[in-house]
Design a protein around this motif. Structure first.
Motif: not given
Length: 428
Positions: A75-80, A237-244, A255-260
């Protein structure tokens, strides 16, 4: 993880891929998003059929936490990836529209949901009446941002002005709904930290300026723009995971952090990176990881014991959920000058639930707010409201019109309607 657990996990993943893929394609043949088939696959593998014997045989209880972890990564990857493709230029000048639609599509269903919650307390007693009523309001006001993005992507509408505006409205409404959920969690589970949600605005500014600037500097290097390196991909990938992780810590869900994080990646210089991510990561995520989430959610639904009174409650839930969203979003769009067709299309899109609804329902289940029967009814509501999106959207705003529309068309039609209204008012 033991050897037997590893073998069961791999077998379970194979079952997930086959079941979700087959039913997802079947749903697509009927003009529905694959998520409908994927959730149905989870329900069919769950306790609804054969008392759960099938699910226990194919997906033992001890491997389900591993499946749940994989699902959340998917889900996190998809939202990114959705954020990566979000074109901010399509919604320039539509801030007033987005605010109006978001608030109207949140407040009306939230109020109706709280009234419904007070009524449902008779058949579903709760130790915390206030928490239950507020939770029902939050659950009714949700728009499934990922499911909406997937529907728009499947219909090639995610890059259209209407699609971008719908995503923007859904994002704003969902942040507000998650904020309400944080209040519910604070009431029901006093050990939480709802004050952390106040950090979202500073975090948003941090992402939109310093982080975006740093990513722009990194992507501006000629070697990086020509061929994304393993270091760059690892950084992304590290950025999207840390943002999530940051938004999850704030109580707004990952999901909002990954999208952002995807949304703040500069478009200039990232063309090759986008192509590589969609070609390599997107395909694997959609086929392997993302269906796992819908399957895991479906495994918690038991429809075998529902009676006529439950079906009556389901009808009432559908009436409140659908009526609140459609009327609220339509009124919010029409009030700021959009014509009836576009207002209707936005209302239909905002009525989409699915992934985000399942997430908030699982929170309610974990907190003990929802019992098994009400949880199952709410999941069915999420399925039906998502399933009706495609047919209703095609009826009020056919795909051929949506794909031809431009941002200038939307603005011109809005100005024309406002001008007609002003003329009529002057004549009086």
């Amino acid at each position: 993880m033991t050897s037997s657990q590893a073998a069961a996990l791999l077998t379970g993943l194979a079952v997930v891929i086959v079941a979700a893929g087959l039913l997802g394609q079947l749903a697509r043949r009927f003009g529905q998003p694959p998520v409908i088939g994927e959730i149905l696959a989870g329900i069919l593998l769950g306790p609804t059929l054969f008392g759960g014997a099938l699910s226990h045989a194919l997906l033992p209880t001890d491997i389900r936490p591993f499946l749940a972890a994989l699902a959340e990564v998917g889900v996190a990857v998809f939202m990114f990836l959705v954020g990566l493709e979000f074109d901010r230029t399509l919604v320039r000048g539509t801030g007033r529209i987005a605010a109006s639609v978001s608030l109207a599509s949140l407040l009306l269903p939230c109020g109706l949901g709280m009234a419904l919650g007070a009524y449902l307390l008779r058949g579903h007693p709760s130790d915390n009446h206030t928490g239950f009523v507020l939770f029902m309001g939050a659950a009714m006001s949700i728009t499934a941002f990922p499911a909406l993005a997937r529907i728009l992507t499947d219909r090639d509408m995610h890059r259209t002005p209407l699609g971008a505006l719908a995503l923007c409205c859904a994002a704003v409404a969902d942040v507000l709904a998650w904020s309400l959920l944080a209040v519910v969690v604070a009431i029901v589970a006093p050990g939480g930290h709802p004050e952390r949600a106040l950090l979202f605005l500073p975090y948003l500014l941090l992402m939109c300026y310093p982080v975006r600037w740093l990513l722009g500097r990194l992507l501006a290097r000629p070697a990086v723009a020509a061929q994304p390196t393993a270091v760059l991909l690892a950084t992304v990938f590290a950025g999207l995971l840390l943002s999530g992780a940051a938004t999850e810590w704030m109580g707004l869900h990952f999901i909002f952090g990954a999208f952002l994080f995807g949304a703040v990646v500069p478009r200039a210089g990232s063309e090759r990176l986008r192509a590589d991510l969609h070609e390599r990561v997107g395909l694997v995520n959609n086929v392997l990881l993302l269906p796992v989430f819908f399957l895991v959610a479906g495994l918690q639904v038991d429809l075998s014991g529902l009676g006529w009174s439950d079906l009556g409650q389901l009808a009432l839930i559908l009436l409140v959920a659908t009526g609140g969203k459609l009327v609220g979003a339509y009124a919010g769009a029409f009030a700021v000058g959009l014509d009836r067709r576009i207002s209707s299309a936005l209302a239909v899109l905002m009525n989409t639930r699915g992934l985000t609804e399942l997430i908030i329902l699982s929170v309610g289940r974990q907190l003990g707010i929802l019992d098994e029967r009400l949880y199952s009814l709410m999941v069915v509501m999420a399925l039906l409201t998502t399933a009706m999106t495609g047919p209703l959207l095609e009826a009020v705003y056919p795909r051929r019109l949506a794909l031809r529309a431009t941002a200038d068309d939307m603005t011109r039609r809005r100005r024309e309607r406002v001008a007609v209204g002003d003329s009529a008012a002057g004549a009086k």
